[in-house]
Motif scaffolding. Structure first.
Motif, PDB file in Angstrom:
ATOM      1  N   ILE A   1       3.867  -8.637   6.169  1.00 56.17           N
ATOM      2  CA  ILE A   1       2.465  -8.383   6.031  1.00 56.17           C
ATOM      3  C   ILE A   1       1.925  -8.870   4.831  1.00 56.17           C
ATOM      4  CG2 ILE A   1       2.731  -6.278   7.148  1.00 56.17           C
ATOM      5  CD1 ILE A   1       2.434  -4.659   4.682  1.00 56.17           C
ATOM      6  N   LEU A   2       2.866  -9.182   3.698  1.00 60.84           N
ATOM      7  CA  LEU A   2       2.349  -9.933   2.548  1.00 60.84           C
ATOM      8  C   LEU A   2       2.109 -11.141   2.725  1.00 60.84           C
ATOM      9  CD1 LEU A   2       4.425  -8.296  -0.493  1.00 60.84           C
ATOM     10  CD2 LEU A   2       2.046  -7.855   0.145  1.00 60.84           C
TER      11      LEU A   2
ATOM     12  N   ILE B   1      -1.007 -11.494   4.877  1.00 57.62           N
ATOM     13  CA  ILE B   1      -2.504 -11.331   4.110  1.00 57.62           C
ATOM     14  C   ILE B   1      -2.541 -12.363   3.004  1.00 57.62           C
ATOM     15  CG2 ILE B   1      -1.844  -9.731   2.239  1.00 57.62           C
ATOM     16  CD1 ILE B   1      -4.868  -9.340   4.634  1.00 57.62           C
TER      17      ILE B   1
ATOM     18  N   SER C   1      -5.938 -14.857   3.140  1.00 56.87           N
ATOM     19  CA  SER C   1      -6.749 -14.692   1.710  1.00 56.87           C
ATOM     20  C   SER C   1      -6.993 -16.199   1.283  1.00 56.87           C
ATOM     21  CB  SER C   1      -6.094 -14.005   0.721  1.00 56.87           C
ATOM     22  OG  SER C   1      -6.949 -13.926  -0.585  1.00 56.87           O
TER      23      SER C   1
ATOM     24  N   LEU D   1      -5.896  -5.788   9.318  1.00 58.82           N
ATOM     25  CA  LEU D   1      -5.460  -4.468   8.454  1.00 58.82           C
ATOM     26  C   LEU D   1      -5.315  -3.208   9.452  1.00 58.82           C
ATOM     27  CD1 LEU D   1      -8.304  -4.480   5.649  1.00 58.82           C
ATOM     28  CD2 LEU D   1      -5.618  -4.680   5.427  1.00 58.82           C
TER      29      LEU D   1
ATOM     30  N   VAL E   1      -1.875  -4.185  10.957  1.00 61.90           N
ATOM     31  CA  VAL E   1      -0.921  -3.845  10.043  1.00 61.90           C
ATOM     32  C   VAL E   1      -0.632  -2.277  10.080  1.00 61.90           C
ATOM     33  CG1 VAL E   1      -0.386  -3.548   7.564  1.00 61.90           C
ATOM     34  CG2 VAL E   1      -1.127  -5.550   8.386  1.00 61.90           C
TER      35      VAL E   1
ATOM     36  N   ASP F   1      -1.549  -1.050   5.310  1.00 68.75           N
ATOM     37  CA  ASP F   1      -2.699  -1.704   4.961  1.00 68.75           C
ATOM     38  C   ASP F   1      -3.506  -1.545   3.930  1.00 68.75           C
ATOM     39  OD1 ASP F   1      -2.792   0.559   7.015  1.00 68.75           O
ATOM     40  OD2 ASP F   1      -4.764   0.474   6.977  1.00 68.75           O
TER      41      ASP F   1
ATOM     42  N   CYS G   1      -2.110  -4.080   1.916  1.00 73.63           N
ATOM     43  CA  CYS G   1      -2.465  -5.593   2.209  1.00 73.63           C
ATOM     44  C   CYS G   1      -3.879  -5.763   1.809  1.00 73.63           C
ATOM     45  CB  CYS G   1      -2.556  -5.521   3.760  1.00 73.63           C
ATOM     46  SG  CYS G   1      -1.042  -5.876   4.708  1.00 73.63           S
ATOM     47  N   HIS G   2      -4.685  -4.655   1.943  1.00 78.92           N
ATOM     48  CA  HIS G   2      -6.170  -4.710   1.316  1.00 78.92           C
ATOM     49  C   HIS G   2      -6.320  -4.895   0.009  1.00 78.92           C
ATOM     50  CE1 HIS G   2     -10.483  -3.403   2.620  1.00 78.92           C
ATOM     51  NE2 HIS G   2     -10.397  -4.334   1.417  1.00 78.92           N
TER      52      HIS G   2
ATOM     53  N   THR H   1      -3.778  -6.366  -1.942  1.00 82.81           N
ATOM     54  CA  THR H   1      -3.630  -7.697  -1.880  1.00 82.81           C
ATOM     55  C   THR H   1      -4.761  -8.847  -1.891  1.00 82.81           C
ATOM     56  OG1 THR H   1      -1.163  -7.168  -1.455  1.00 82.81           O
ATOM     57  CG2 THR H   1      -1.810  -9.411  -1.543  1.00 82.81           C
ATOM     58  N   PHE H   2      -5.086  -8.411  -0.642  1.00 88.44           N
ATOM     59  CA  PHE H   2      -6.379  -9.547  -0.223  1.00 88.44           C
ATOM     60  C   PHE H   2      -7.425  -9.514  -1.540  1.00 88.44           C
ATOM     61  CE2 PHE H   2     -10.516 -10.251   1.512  1.00 88.44           C
ATOM     62  CZ  PHE H   2     -10.140 -11.673   2.356  1.00 88.44           C
TER      63      PHE H   2
ATOM     64  N   SER I   1       5.073 -15.735   8.003  1.00 90.60           N
ATOM     65  CA  SER I   1       4.885 -14.276   8.514  1.00 90.60           C
ATOM     66  C   SER I   1       5.263 -13.913   9.830  1.00 90.60           C
ATOM     67  CB  SER I   1       3.738 -13.878   8.245  1.00 90.60           C
ATOM     68  OG  SER I   1       3.199 -12.481   8.719  1.00 90.60           O
TER      69      SER I   1
END
Length: 269
Positions: free
Chosen positions: A100-101, A104, A108, A202, A205, A215, A218-219, A221-222, A254
């Protein structure tokens, strides 16, 4: 009939509630600024009011979303499954974290390229850029935008709105509608065009990890890459082609990791 009202409440009622509370929070901040600086805000032009509020716009939005979360917790108390349970704040397999990293971060990077290539076409994005530039000057702005807003928005859009829609609609329709609502709430065409896909990612995820923590990570990180890391890197060096290659490679990695993890799970099961 109950099903219909649940869907309408998720698609229209909750976004209106969030928008109203954010507006009220920003209005309160604006009045506070006016009192401190002895300014009658009702006599100022829209441009002057925007200039006054600009340094604090994300603080107001964060407060508004926080209040929305509190109200939603109260609203969902009588239901069989409260809002906290819907969030599914539970651990998920660490094998899924690199997947997931990479997804995202890759998205990004590609989003930054998209913004660079298209921002000249959308005058409304100028205000967004101005507000984002102010975020860097405030610790509260950075904490709110990078950490708090993602947490609140995932509770609102993925746990509440998407959670309600997927219980009452086809999963594909639910995915698309929640992403559409999420994008519309950003308020300008340029942001709407890429946050729609962010909303899809998201939600996927959320389904993939089975936890809102996935998520939220992820959010955060984004926003971290979009608001802080990539703008700093781009200040010293920016090349669209290289950014596209890096972003695409991360998406590919990914996918490979996802397939590998899925295969491993099937073997052990």
């Amino acid at each position: 009939m109950k099903k219909f009202f649940r869907i309408i409440g998720a698609l229209i009622g909750i976004p209106i509630l969030v928008y109203f509370l954010m507006s009220m929070a920003n209005l309160f901040i604006l009045k506070l600024i006016g009192q401190i600086n002895h300014i009658n805000i009702y006599k100022e032009s829209a441009i002057q009011l925007n200039n006054l509020l600009s340094p604090y716009i994300y603080v107001g939005s964060t407060i508004g979303e926080f209040l929305a979360v509190i109200l939603l917790i109260i609203i969902y108390l009588p239901s069989n499954e409260g809002l906290i349970k819907r969030c599914k704040f539970k651990k998920f397999s660490l094998n899924k974290l690199p997947i997931i990293l990479c997804l995202i971060i890759g998205f990004s990077i590609l989003s930054i390229v998209y913004i660079h290539l298209t921002q000249g076409m959308f005058k409304s994005y100028t205000a967004v850029e101005k507000n984002l530039s102010v975020v860097h000057q405030s610790i509260l702005g950075v904490i709110g935008t990078i950490i708090l807003v993602p947490i609140f928005e995932e509770i609102i859009f993925r746990a509440t709105i998407f959670g309600t829609l997927k219980r009452n609609l086809n999963i594909i329709i639910a995915l698309v509608l929640q992403a559409l609502v999420f994008s519309i709430m950003h308020g300008n065409i340029l942001q709407m065009s890429y946050t729609f896909f962010l909303g899809l990612i998201l939600a996927l995820v959320f389904l993939y990890t089975g936890s809102l923590l996935g998520d939220i990570i992820c959010h955060i990180t984004f926003n971290l890459f979009g608001v802080l890391i990539l703008p700093i890197i781009s200040y010293f060096y920016y090349n669209s082609a290289i950014y596209i290659i890096i972003g695409a490679c991360l998406l590919f990695i990914s996918f490979i990791l996802y397939k590998k993890n899925k295969k491993s799970s099937q073997i052990f099961n």
